[in-house]
Enzyme design. Structure first.
Site, PDB file in Angstrom:
ATOM      1  N   HIS A  26     -12.932   2.893  -0.156  1.00 37.24           N
ATOM      2  CA  HIS A  26     -12.860   1.941   0.777  1.00 37.24           C
ATOM      3  C   HIS A  26     -13.611   0.674   0.372  1.00 37.24           C
ATOM      4  O   HIS A  26     -14.174  -0.198   1.200  1.00 37.24           O
ATOM      5  CB  HIS A  26     -13.593   2.452   2.103  1.00 37.24           C
ATOM      6  CG  HIS A  26     -13.114   3.451   3.021  1.00 37.24           C
ATOM      7  ND1 HIS A  26     -13.889   4.415   3.553  1.00 37.24           N
ATOM      8  CD2 HIS A  26     -12.011   3.769   3.090  1.00 37.24           C
ATOM      9  CE1 HIS A  26     -13.081   5.227   4.409  1.00 37.24           C
ATOM     10  NE2 HIS A  26     -11.825   4.618   4.208  1.00 37.24           N
ATOM     11  N   GLU A  32      -8.347  -5.272   4.885  1.00 40.81           N
ATOM     12  CA  GLU A  32      -8.516  -4.990   3.469  1.00 40.81           C
ATOM     13  C   GLU A  32      -7.023  -5.839   2.907  1.00 40.81           C
ATOM     14  O   GLU A  32      -7.156  -6.095   1.698  1.00 40.81           O
ATOM     15  CB  GLU A  32      -8.174  -3.496   3.261  1.00 40.81           C
ATOM     16  CG  GLU A  32      -9.348  -2.762   3.693  1.00 40.81           C
ATOM     17  CD  GLU A  32      -9.369  -1.259   3.868  1.00 40.81           C
ATOM     18  OE1 GLU A  32      -8.816  -1.082   5.185  1.00 40.81           O
ATOM     19  OE2 GLU A  32      -9.433  -0.321   3.040  1.00 40.81           O
ATOM     20  N   ARG A  55      -2.368  -2.043  -3.504  1.00 40.08           N
ATOM     21  CA  ARG A  55      -3.540  -1.306  -3.400  1.00 40.08           C
ATOM     22  C   ARG A  55      -3.798  -0.272  -4.366  1.00 40.08           C
ATOM     23  O   ARG A  55      -2.695   0.569  -4.195  1.00 40.08           O
ATOM     24  CB  ARG A  55      -3.773  -0.860  -1.790  1.00 40.08           C
ATOM     25  CG  ARG A  55      -4.888   0.165  -1.548  1.00 40.08           C
ATOM     26  CD  ARG A  55      -5.045   0.699  -0.438  1.00 40.08           C
ATOM     27  NE  ARG A  55      -6.207   1.521  -0.278  1.00 40.08           N
ATOM     28  CZ  ARG A  55      -5.849   2.879   0.227  1.00 40.08           C
ATOM     29  NH1 ARG A  55      -5.244   3.281   0.997  1.00 40.08           N
ATOM     30  NH2 ARG A  55      -6.930   3.620   0.210  1.00 40.08           N
ATOM     31  N   ASN A 110       0.841  -1.190   0.031  1.00 34.54           N
ATOM     32  CA  ASN A 110      -0.141   0.098   0.098  1.00 34.54           C
ATOM     33  C   ASN A 110       0.878   1.404  -0.016  1.00 34.54           C
ATOM     34  O   ASN A 110       1.441   1.534   1.149  1.00 34.54           O
ATOM     35  CB  ASN A 110      -0.770   0.072   1.128  1.00 34.54           C
ATOM     36  CG  ASN A 110      -1.913   1.085   1.274  1.00 34.54           C
ATOM     37  OD1 ASN A 110      -1.850   2.010   0.417  1.00 34.54           O
ATOM     38  ND2 ASN A 110      -2.813   0.924   2.276  1.00 34.54           N
ATOM     39  N   ARG A 126     -12.084  15.321   7.986  1.00 35.29           N
ATOM     40  CA  ARG A 126     -12.746  15.727   6.597  1.00 35.29           C
ATOM     41  C   ARG A 126     -14.029  16.344   6.940  1.00 35.29           C
ATOM     42  O   ARG A 126     -14.655  15.644   7.886  1.00 35.29           O
ATOM     43  CB  ARG A 126     -12.412  14.709   5.536  1.00 35.29           C
ATOM     44  CG  ARG A 126     -11.305  14.415   4.849  1.00 35.29           C
ATOM     45  CD  ARG A 126     -11.195  13.320   4.054  1.00 35.29           C
ATOM     46  NE  ARG A 126     -10.481  12.311   4.703  1.00 35.29           N
ATOM     47  CZ  ARG A 126     -10.593  10.949   4.397  1.00 35.29           C
ATOM     48  NH1 ARG A 126     -11.140  10.388   3.341  1.00 35.29           N
ATOM     49  NH2 ARG A 126      -9.711  10.126   4.624  1.00 35.29           N
TER      50      ARG A 126
END
Ligand code: ADP
Length: 402
Positions: free
Chosen positions: A179, A383, A90, A7, A240
């Site tokens: 996601h 993940e 990823r 990743n 955010r």
């Protein structure tokens, strides 16, 4: 079969070496601040973690360090690189091209590069990770797993924005979500946990971490999700803002005299839990402050839970009902208070949280009452395992030396 999961961020490189058959994590770590003088490398699992300050001018150098750590010294997990059968990467943005994971070839690399327009930092970083692996392990099969591909099933009525249609045609402006690997994993695991076929279920999956997103999954197919063209949309998050009145953007730019980069920074890094509480993006600190009577921390808590609650309502309407609501990630898995607040008042919809079960910790578990018509399930996300599994399947199907 051992898969190295990579990743790559713009200045970081996270990795896990996973035995797909046993699901064992053989090694994991992260190189941070790659490209700066303060670069360091953390390698190991839990208490066996070792940290080295090491120069890493670029991702290629970081990758070389990772491979050395995997094969030598006290951090050694395998005897040689031959024990890495394939690599799974990823990739954040798969755009319209990728509705599933793919084996990486030159054409795939060109498309990931083209899509960097939609996710500049992320896709370029993934390409650096891919390039570093090519250099360090030439010929090793590689797979790209996209954050967006699970949401390519969302219908146009949900992925289009009511802006002039030409903007979609010219710039591919639409909802892509993010996601997706996590939502796919927890929906599969939730169905297995509930002992029901995924194809028979209406699920609402909530990934509540630093970044937050929520999805409607109707009979195994994603039909809507809260993140949009970028991961800024939807729920209120750690830093955010999520969805706000779009007119606020030009308004604050004018009033505060901000550039586009500054307003982007404000909405991505200074808003959410941090912006409202003025304390932290970490819900644990916000919780503590609210319990000590800090009103803005309490407001942040209330707004966050309200934002999730509203999406649950929307997605029940979108699917015409729901069988289970699934929670995951740092907040979803660990914060009993937030879970309690999210589900408070939803009893008329048949959603009843069991306050005692909600306090229990553990792995996959159900926290709804026995008479709740909608089940509430907590599933820790994974993940990396999903990326390893996709890589394994594609490489095996292709018969690439396995
Ligand atoms: P990321 O999106 O970066 O992968 P995580 O899924 O690890 O993030 O979630 C991180 C967030 O989870 C932290 O910011 C913190 O607010 C929250 N969190 C973790 N543990 C707890 C806890 N026990 N109580 C409340 N919040 C928690």
């Amino acid at each position: 079969m051992n898969v190295l999961v990579i990743n790559a961020g713009s200045s970081s490189l996270k990795y896990q070496l996973i035995n797909v058959e046993t699901q064992d994590v053989l090694a994991k770590g992260i190189c941070e601040r790659v490209g700066s003088h303060e670069a360091f490398h953390k390698h190991g699992i839990d208490e066996n973690e070792v940290v080295h300050d090491t120069p890493m001018p670029d991702h290629n150098a970081a990758m070389a360090l990772v491979l050395e750590a995997l094969t030598t010294g006290s951090t050694k997990a395998i005897d040689s690189l031959d024990e890495i059968d394939a690599i799974g990467h990823r990739v954040v943005q798969g755009g319209k091209y990728f509705d599933r994971s793919v084996l990486i070839d030159d054409d795939v690399i060109a498309k990931i590069d083209e899509l960097a327009e939609l996710a500049p930092l992320h896709n370029k970083a993934a390409l650096m990770g891919i390039e570093a692996c090519k250099q360090q392990m030439p010929g090793k099969p590689m797979v790209a797993v996209f954050d967006t591909s699970f949401f390519q099933s969302i219908p146009p009525k949900a992925y289009m924005y009511p802006l002039p249609y030409e903007l979609y045609e010219k710039h591919a402006i639409r909802k892509y979500g993010a996601h997706g690997t996590s939502h796919r994993y927890i929906s599969e695991r939730a169905a297995a946990f509930m002992d029901e076929p995924l194809e028979d279920l209406k699920l609402i999956t909530c990934h509540l971490g630093n970044g937050c997103s929520i999805s409607a999954i109707d009979h195994g197919v994603a039909v809507d999700t809260s993140m949009g063209l970028t991961p800024l949309d939807g729920l209120m998050m750690g830093t955010r803002c999520g969805a706000v009145d779009p007119a606020i953007v030009p308004f604050i730019m004018e009033k505060e005299n901000l550039t586009t980069a500054e307003v982007n920074d404000l909405m991505n890094k200074k808003s959410g839990l941090l912006g409202i509480s003025g304390i932290s993006n970490d819900l644990r600190s916000v919780r503590q402050a609210s319990e000590e009577g800090d009103e803005r921390a309490q407001l942040a808590y209330d707004m966050y839970s309200n934002s999730v609650k509203k999406y649950i309502g929307q997605y029940i309407a979108v699917m015409g009902g729901v069988d289970a609501i699934v929670l995951t990630a740092g907040v979803g898995e660990n914060c009993d208070k937030m879970r309690r607040m999210i589900f408070a008042g939803l009893q008329p919809l048949g959603i009843k949280i069991d306050l005692e079960k909600n306090k229990l910790r553990g792995h996959e578990r159900e926290i709804s009452t026995d008479d709740s018509t909608v089940r509430i399930v907590v599933i820790p996300t994974n993940e990396e395992y999903m990326i390893a599994r996709d890589t394994y399947q594609l490489v095996k199907e292709d018969g690439m030396g396995l």
